[in-house]
Design a protein around this motif. Structure first.
Motif, PDB file in Angstrom:
ATOM      1  N   CYS A 266      42.057  44.314  36.497  1.00  0.00           N
ATOM      2  CA  CYS A 266      42.669  42.992  36.640  1.00  0.00           C
ATOM      3  C   CYS A 266      43.895  43.013  37.545  1.00  0.00           C
ATOM      4  O   CYS A 266      44.311  41.970  38.065  1.00  0.00           O
ATOM      5  N   SER A 267      44.467  44.197  37.761  1.00  0.00           N
ATOM      6  CA  SER A 267      45.637  44.311  38.628  1.00  0.00           C
ATOM      7  C   SER A 267      45.334  43.853  40.050  1.00  0.00           C
ATOM      8  O   SER A 267      46.251  43.482  40.801  1.00  0.00           O
ATOM      9  N   LEU A 268      44.037  43.846  40.433  1.00  0.00           N
ATOM     10  CA  LEU A 268      43.679  43.373  41.767  1.00  0.00           C
ATOM     11  C   LEU A 268      44.069  41.910  41.964  1.00  0.00           C
ATOM     12  O   LEU A 268      44.207  41.445  43.094  1.00  0.00           O
ATOM     13  N   GLY A 269      44.251  41.188  40.867  1.00  0.00           N
ATOM     14  CA  GLY A 269      44.693  39.795  40.945  1.00  0.00           C
ATOM     15  C   GLY A 269      46.110  39.642  41.449  1.00  0.00           C
ATOM     16  O   GLY A 269      46.569  38.514  41.671  1.00  0.00           O
ATOM     17  N   CYS A 353      35.985  55.697  32.040  1.00  0.00           N
ATOM     18  CA  CYS A 353      37.121  55.609  32.958  1.00  0.00           C
ATOM     19  C   CYS A 353      38.383  56.059  32.225  1.00  0.00           C
ATOM     20  O   CYS A 353      38.629  55.642  31.081  1.00  0.00           O
ATOM     21  N   PRO A 354      39.204  56.886  32.856  1.00  0.00           N
ATOM     22  CA  PRO A 354      40.484  57.236  32.241  1.00  0.00           C
ATOM     23  C   PRO A 354      41.392  56.009  32.176  1.00  0.00           C
ATOM     24  O   PRO A 354      41.237  55.080  32.975  1.00  0.00           O
ATOM     25  N   TYR A 355      42.307  56.018  31.237  1.00  0.00           N
ATOM     26  CA  TYR A 355      43.259  54.918  31.050  1.00  0.00           C
ATOM     27  C   TYR A 355      42.534  53.570  30.923  1.00  0.00           C
ATOM     28  O   TYR A 355      42.818  52.617  31.664  1.00  0.00           O
ATOM     29  N   PRO A 356      41.580  53.434  29.992  1.00  0.00           N
ATOM     30  CA  PRO A 356      40.771  52.202  29.916  1.00  0.00           C
ATOM     31  C   PRO A 356      41.601  50.951  29.658  1.00  0.00           C
ATOM     32  O   PRO A 356      41.232  49.860  30.128  1.00  0.00           O
ATOM     33  N   ALA A 357      42.708  51.081  28.941  1.00  0.00           N
ATOM     34  CA  ALA A 357      43.525  49.895  28.653  1.00  0.00           C
ATOM     35  C   ALA A 357      44.139  49.309  29.918  1.00  0.00           C
ATOM     36  O   ALA A 357      44.436  48.106  29.977  1.00  0.00           O
ATOM     37  N   SER A 358      44.322  50.141  30.950  1.00  0.00           N
ATOM     38  CA  SER A 358      44.987  49.669  32.166  1.00  0.00           C
ATOM     39  C   SER A 358      44.156  48.624  32.916  1.00  0.00           C
ATOM     40  O   SER A 358      44.700  47.847  33.703  1.00  0.00           O
ATOM     41  N   PHE A 359      42.858  48.571  32.660  1.00  0.00           N
ATOM     42  CA  PHE A 359      42.015  47.648  33.412  1.00  0.00           C
ATOM     43  C   PHE A 359      42.284  46.191  33.052  1.00  0.00           C
ATOM     44  O   PHE A 359      41.911  45.285  33.803  1.00  0.00           O
ATOM     45  N   ASN A 360      42.933  45.949  31.910  1.00  0.00           N
ATOM     46  CA  ASN A 360      43.238  44.577  31.505  1.00  0.00           C
ATOM     47  C   ASN A 360      44.667  44.160  31.834  1.00  0.00           C
ATOM     48  O   ASN A 360      45.028  42.999  31.623  1.00  0.00           O
ATOM     49  N   PHE A 361      45.468  45.079  32.346  1.00  0.00           N
ATOM     50  CA  PHE A 361      46.864  44.755  32.655  1.00  0.00           C
ATOM     51  C   PHE A 361      46.951  43.979  33.973  1.00  0.00           C
ATOM     52  O   PHE A 361      46.250  44.289  34.939  1.00  0.00           O
ATOM     53  N   ILE A 362      47.840  42.998  34.005  1.00  0.00           N
ATOM     54  CA  ILE A 362      48.135  42.253  35.236  1.00  0.00           C
ATOM     55  C   ILE A 362      49.635  42.398  35.490  1.00  0.00           C
ATOM     56  O   ILE A 362      50.441  41.696  34.873  1.00  0.00           O
ATOM     57  N   PRO A 363      50.044  43.319  36.369  1.00  0.00           N
ATOM     58  CA  PRO A 363      51.472  43.641  36.524  1.00  0.00           C
ATOM     59  C   PRO A 363      52.214  42.674  37.447  1.00  0.00           C
ATOM     60  O   PRO A 363      53.054  43.094  38.251  1.00  0.00           O
ATOM     61  N   CYS A 364      51.906  41.398  37.353  1.00  0.00           N
ATOM     62  CA  CYS A 364      52.585  40.418  38.189  1.00  0.00           C
ATOM     63  C   CYS A 364      52.390  39.050  37.566  1.00  0.00           C
ATOM     64  O   CYS A 364      51.574  38.875  36.659  1.00  0.00           O
ATOM     65  N   LYS A 365      53.101  38.079  38.076  1.00  0.00           N
ATOM     66  CA  LYS A 365      52.882  36.700  37.666  1.00  0.00           C
ATOM     67  C   LYS A 365      51.819  36.110  38.579  1.00  0.00           C
ATOM     68  O   LYS A 365      52.024  35.981  39.786  1.00  0.00           O
ATOM     69  N   VAL A 366      50.672  35.773  38.012  1.00  0.00           N
ATOM     70  CA  VAL A 366      49.562  35.279  38.815  1.00  0.00           C
ATOM     71  C   VAL A 366      49.720  33.780  39.021  1.00  0.00           C
ATOM     72  O   VAL A 366      49.791  33.021  38.046  1.00  0.00           O
ATOM     73  N   PRO A 367      49.781  33.335  40.293  1.00  0.00           N
ATOM     74  CA  PRO A 367      49.898  31.888  40.527  1.00  0.00           C
ATOM     75  C   PRO A 367      48.601  31.182  40.156  1.00  0.00           C
ATOM     76  O   PRO A 367      47.512  31.753  40.254  1.00  0.00           O
TER      77      PRO A 367
END
Length: 396
Positions: A266-269, A353-367
């Motif tokens: 989700c970080s790709l967002g 996948c290693p660090y599976p929880a990281s796939f749901n993180f969004i490290p920004c404010k998504v407009p």
């Protein structure tokens, strides 16, 4: 008797014409006089010149030779020196550049795309104090990576694509202070180096080689610089790292036709400047994240030939607009999908996948999509032009 013998040869031309020496020519600058014989020697090594380029390489006016450009060197504003060579598209053939470019002391740029040069790069090239652009793309160079480039103090542009280099790329390449690094369309075979993210390159192309292994998490270090990256048509494996979402300058990311797996992070967002995202032809699965489909500048999202199983409403809209290509996946109710048997066979082999929880993180404010409208015409991106054999045009 001696006189008679001599008279027998009167009127005959000499067997060898004396070489034209620079001292009797009128050069604009002594620096040009010094490189004149070097150019003439190189001219004599050229075995094919289909456009008659070298016919202009005559006389003292070096600055008007086709492919040669003069200006004042950095160390003397009143001097005139040979500063740049542009042989792009000349289709010249010569067995080597050794003894030519390494003997031109004021050379700053050497571009020789689409010729038939081969041989090796001379170690003496490290003695050129002003050289900062080296383009030998689409030639016949072969062997290992040209280690000589490491000694070029000011190098910022390296383009060796479309040659026949083999072996590995030394990891220290990614420590060079480069703006452009094009290595695509060779035969490099190796795991992607862990220090990949140390590159300062704005434009990075490793496409069409045999790189394998995962995309290193160190790519986060390139967050302030990397604009375009091409990994397509390699043998990359593993899952997409969460750290990709921190590449805030990224406009183009293409890792199509590899063996990458896992869900899309989700970080790709957070890639607000992203225009082109190609991950087609991999082993990716799960739901396509809505935050990715909501990216405001996205012009093309290619996810075909994977194993995605679900689309949200934003992604559906993107598909209907022709921006999202989701063919050959496992999404029920859509045309042009994989067969049920093919999708079931894939799901029976769990991937980790290693660090599976990281796939749901969004490290920004998504407009929101309403506050970040999709605008702007499609552009011809620099790195995609590197996938053709022609010289790359950096003018937007």
């Amino acid at each position: 008797m001696g006189v008679t013998d001599c008279q027998k040869f009167q009127g005959l031309p000499p067997l060898i014409s004396p070489p034209l020496i620079p001292e009797i020519l009128n050069f604009l600058d002594q620096r040009l006089a010094l490189v004149y014989p070097i150019i003439q020697v190189f001219k004599n090594t050229i075995t094919s010149d289909p456009f008659n380029i070298t016919q202009t390489w005559v006389g003292p006016d070096i600055c008007n030779y086709r492919g040669f450009y003069c200006t004042s060197p950095p160390d003397n504003n009143s001097a005139i020196a040979l500063a740049s060579i542009d042989f792009n598209g000349f289709q010249l053939s010569a067995p080597t550049l050794d003894g030519f470019i390494d003997q031109l002391p004021d050379l700053a740029l050497f571009h020789a795309n689409s010729n038939k040069f081969s041989g090796s790069i001379s170690p003496k090239i490290t003695k050129l104090p002003f050289l900062y652009e080296l383009d030998i793309s689409n030639n016949n160079f072969f062997g290992n990576f040209p280690m000589e480039i490491f000694g070029i103090p000011g190098l910022s542009f390296l383009d060796i694509r479309f040659n026949f280099f083999t072996g590995t790329v030394p990891p220290q390449v990614f420590n060079l202070r480069l703006d452009v690094l094009f290595l695509n369309n060779n035969n490099f075979t190796q795991k992607l180096p862990e220090n990949l993210g140390s590159t300062t390159a704005l434009y990075l192309s490793l496409a069409n080689n045999k790189f394998f292994g995962p995309i290193p998490r160190s790519i986060i270090k390139a967050s302030a610089t990397l604009k375009e990256v091409l990994f397509l048509n390699n043998l990359l494996t593993g899952c997409l790292p969460y750290e990709l979402g921190f590449l805030r300058e990224l406009v183009l990311f293409d890792a199509g036709n590899n063996l990458l797996t896992g869900p899309l992070p989700c970080s790709l967002g957070c890639l607000a400047k992203l225009e082109q995202l190609n991950l087609a032809g991999n082993l990716l699965y799960g739901q396509v994240p809505e935050v990715v489909c909501a990216l405001g500048k996205l012009q093309n999202l290619s996810l075909s030939s994977n194993y995605f199983t679900k689309l949200g409403p934003t992604c559906w809209k993107l598909m209907k607009k022709g921006v999202l290509d989701i063919k050959k996946n496992c999404i029920q109710g859509l045309p042009d999908q994989r067969s049920v048997l093919e999708c079931k066979a894939f799901s029976m082999h769990p991937r980790y996948c290693p660090y599976p929880a990281s796939f749901n993180f969004i490290p920004c404010k998504v407009p929101s999509s309403s506050s970040h409208p999709r605008t702007g015409p499609k552009r011809n991106l620099v790195s995609y032009s590197a996938l053709s054999r022609h010289a790359v045009d950096f003018q937007e």
